[in-house]
Design an enzyme around this catalytic site. Structure first.
Site, short mmCIF file in Angstrom:
data_model
loop_
_atom_site.label_atom_id
_atom_site.label_comp_id
_atom_site.label_asym_id
_atom_site.label_seq_id
_atom_site.Cartn_x
_atom_site.Cartn_y
_atom_site.Cartn_z
CB SER A 297 -1.30 -0.26 1.37
OG SER A 297 -1.61 1.35 1.60
CE1 TYR B 3 -4.26 -2.07 5.57
CE2 TYR B 3 -3.24 0.07 4.67
CZ TYR B 3 -3.82 -1.05 4.61
OH TYR B 3 -4.05 -1.51 3.40
N1 LIG Z 1 -8.78 -0.47 -1.46
C1 LIG Z 1 -7.53 0.33 -1.80
O1 LIG Z 1 -7.69 1.58 -1.74
C2 LIG Z 1 -5.86 -0.41 -1.34
C3 LIG Z 1 -4.71 0.34 -1.13
C4 LIG Z 1 -4.26 -0.18 -0.97
C5 LIG Z 1 -3.99 -1.52 -0.49
N2 LIG Z 1 -4.72 -2.14 -0.47
C6 LIG Z 1 -4.82 -3.80 -0.14
O2 LIG Z 1 -5.46 -4.34 -1.17
C7 LIG Z 1 -6.50 -5.41 -0.94
C8 LIG Z 1 -7.22 -5.89 -1.45
O3 LIG Z 1 -8.13 -5.21 -0.44
P1 LIG Z 1 -9.45 -4.52 -1.60
O4 LIG Z 1 -9.25 -3.20 -1.26
O5 LIG Z 1 -10.05 -5.11 -2.38
O6 LIG Z 1 -10.82 -4.89 0.43
P2 LIG Z 1 -11.70 -5.42 -0.86
O7 LIG Z 1 -12.87 -5.26 -0.78
O8 LIG Z 1 -11.97 -5.38 1.50
O9 LIG Z 1 -10.93 -6.73 -0.34
C9 LIG Z 1 -10.04 -8.03 0.81
C10 LIG Z 1 -10.18 -8.76 1.00
O10 LIG Z 1 -9.25 -9.81 1.36
C11 LIG Z 1 -10.85 -10.94 1.81
N3 LIG Z 1 -9.78 -11.65 3.35
C12 LIG Z 1 -9.95 -10.83 4.97
N4 LIG Z 1 -9.59 -11.33 4.92
C13 LIG Z 1 -9.95 -12.54 5.12
C14 LIG Z 1 -9.15 -13.71 5.12
N5 LIG Z 1 -9.33 -13.66 6.76
N6 LIG Z 1 -8.42 -14.95 4.24
C15 LIG Z 1 -8.86 -15.03 3.19
N7 LIG Z 1 -9.75 -13.41 2.52
C16 LIG Z 1 -10.08 -12.11 3.93
C17 LIG Z 1 -11.91 -10.71 2.19
O11 LIG Z 1 -12.87 -11.65 1.29
P3 LIG Z 1 -13.52 -12.56 2.69
O12 LIG Z 1 -13.90 -11.43 3.59
O13 LIG Z 1 -14.76 -13.04 1.56
O14 LIG Z 1 -12.95 -13.84 3.32
C18 LIG Z 1 -11.81 -10.08 -0.14
O15 LIG Z 1 -11.85 -10.53 -0.55
C19 LIG Z 1 -5.45 -5.80 0.88
O16 LIG Z 1 -4.79 -6.45 1.54
C20 LIG Z 1 -5.17 -3.75 1.59
O17 LIG Z 1 -4.49 -4.12 2.16
C21 LIG Z 1 -6.19 -1.92 -0.82
#
Ligand SMILES: NC(=O)c1ccc[n+]([C@@H]2O[C@H](COP(=O)([O-])OP(=O)(O)OC[C@H]3O[C@@H](n4cnc5c(N)ncnc54)[C@H](OP(=O)(O)O)[C@@H]3O)[C@@H](O)[C@H]2O)c1
Length: 248
Positions: A143, A156
């Site tokens: 991130s 985080y």
């Molecule tokens: N969106 C942003 O702005 C942003 C920016 C920087 C970094 N990121 C990173 O991108 C990654 C994906 O996040 P996102 O933005 O796509 O958010 P999101 O829509 O909330 O997706 C998160 C994913 O992680 C899964 N997850 C959560 N807990 C889990 C567990 N215990 N075991 C397996 N899967 C799990 C969730 O699925 P389930 O709940 O079905 O398990 C979901 O598929 C994360 O690492 C986040 O830190 C996002």
């Protein structure tokens, strides 16, 4: 010319929404065979149906990445079904922002277990196969918070700094095995990430900071495809991207 994605076996954690889901759609369109992990089995199953109905290949494996055995089963499923694993996208993660002085220790534990240990379990599960194949590619999702820290984002940020350190150490250690490693550090992207913040005021602040700013998740998918599609002798080690308007 080959896109260097077609025919590859790609495992994605956190594929049930957001960045993981978008990457699954694009990579399937580009001809990859996918193995998709997350806890929400219904969401994963609908995604698999969408992909297969469009002529793609995908398999859902209900996975909690905080459980090492479940991560191993996810990766094993790729090898059992498709014969190999070419790419592991360690994407599952949560951003449970809160100021340290509120002592949301359960949220700290969740972030450490999921964002750090989940990535390590992915490496532990896939590395033996990749060593044996003498090829493979880890894509670890960090991130902007893996590059800087802001109030309420301390834990985080620590986990996302850890992802970058683990990835760089891994990069150096896997040189003998022809394995590539990529860190992707997104800025604000429209997903369910903010919805999961447990502190209401912090969640609303995060929403207002990214409103009208966040990029669509397909942006991340294109960057993943870019890294995978490079010729085998090119290892894209790190990409940091933000919306053009994002200052923080
Ligand atoms: N969106 C942003 O702005 C942003 C920016 C920087 C970094 N990121 C990173 O991108 C990654 C994906 O996040 P996102 O933005 O796509 O958010 P999101 O829509 O909330 O997706 C998160 C994913 O992680 C899964 N997850 C959560 N807990 C889990 C567990 N215990 N075991 C397996 N899967 C799990 C969730 O699925 P389930 O709940 O079905 O398990 C979901 O598929 C994360 O690492 C986040 O830190 C996002």
């Amino acid at each position: 010319m080959s896109n260097n994605i077609e025919g590859k076996v790609v495992v994605i954690t956190g594929a049930s929404s957001g960045l993981g889901e978008a990457a699954a759609h694009l990579l399937a369109k580009e001809g990859a065979s996918l193995v998709l992990g997350a806890r929400r089995a219904d969401r994963l199953q609908s995604l698999v149906e969408e992909i297969t109905n469009s002529g793609g290949k995908a398999l859902a494996v209900s996975t909690d990445v905080t459980d090492r055995n479940q991560v191993q089963k996810l990766v094993d499923a790729a090898v059992e079904t498709y014969g190999r694993i070419d790419v592991l996208i360690n994407n599952a993660g949560v951003m449970l922002h809160s100021p340290l002085e509120r002592f949301k220790v359960e949220d700290w534990d969740t972030m450490i277990d999921l964002n750090i240990k989940g990535v390590l379990y992915g490496i532990a599960a896939a590395l033996p196969y990749m060593k044996e194949q003498k090829s493979g590619h880890f894509i670890n999702v960090s991130s902007v918070a893996g590059h800087k820290v802001r109030p309420a984002g301390t834990v985080y940020s620590a986990t996302k700094h850890a992802v970058r350190v683990i990835s760089e150490g891994l990069r150096q250690e896997v040189k003998p095995y022809n394995i590539r490693t990529t860190i992707i550090s997104p800025g604000a992207v429209e997903t369910e990430l903010i919805d999961r913040i447990t502190e209401t005021d912090i969640r609303e602040t995060a929403r207002s900071m990214t409103e009208g700013l966040a990029l669509p998740a397909e942006t991340f998918a294109r960057i993943v495809a870019f890294a995978i599609s490079q010729p085998d002798d090119v290892d894209v080690n790190e990409i940091l991207f933000r919306p053009t308007k994002q200052e923080f």
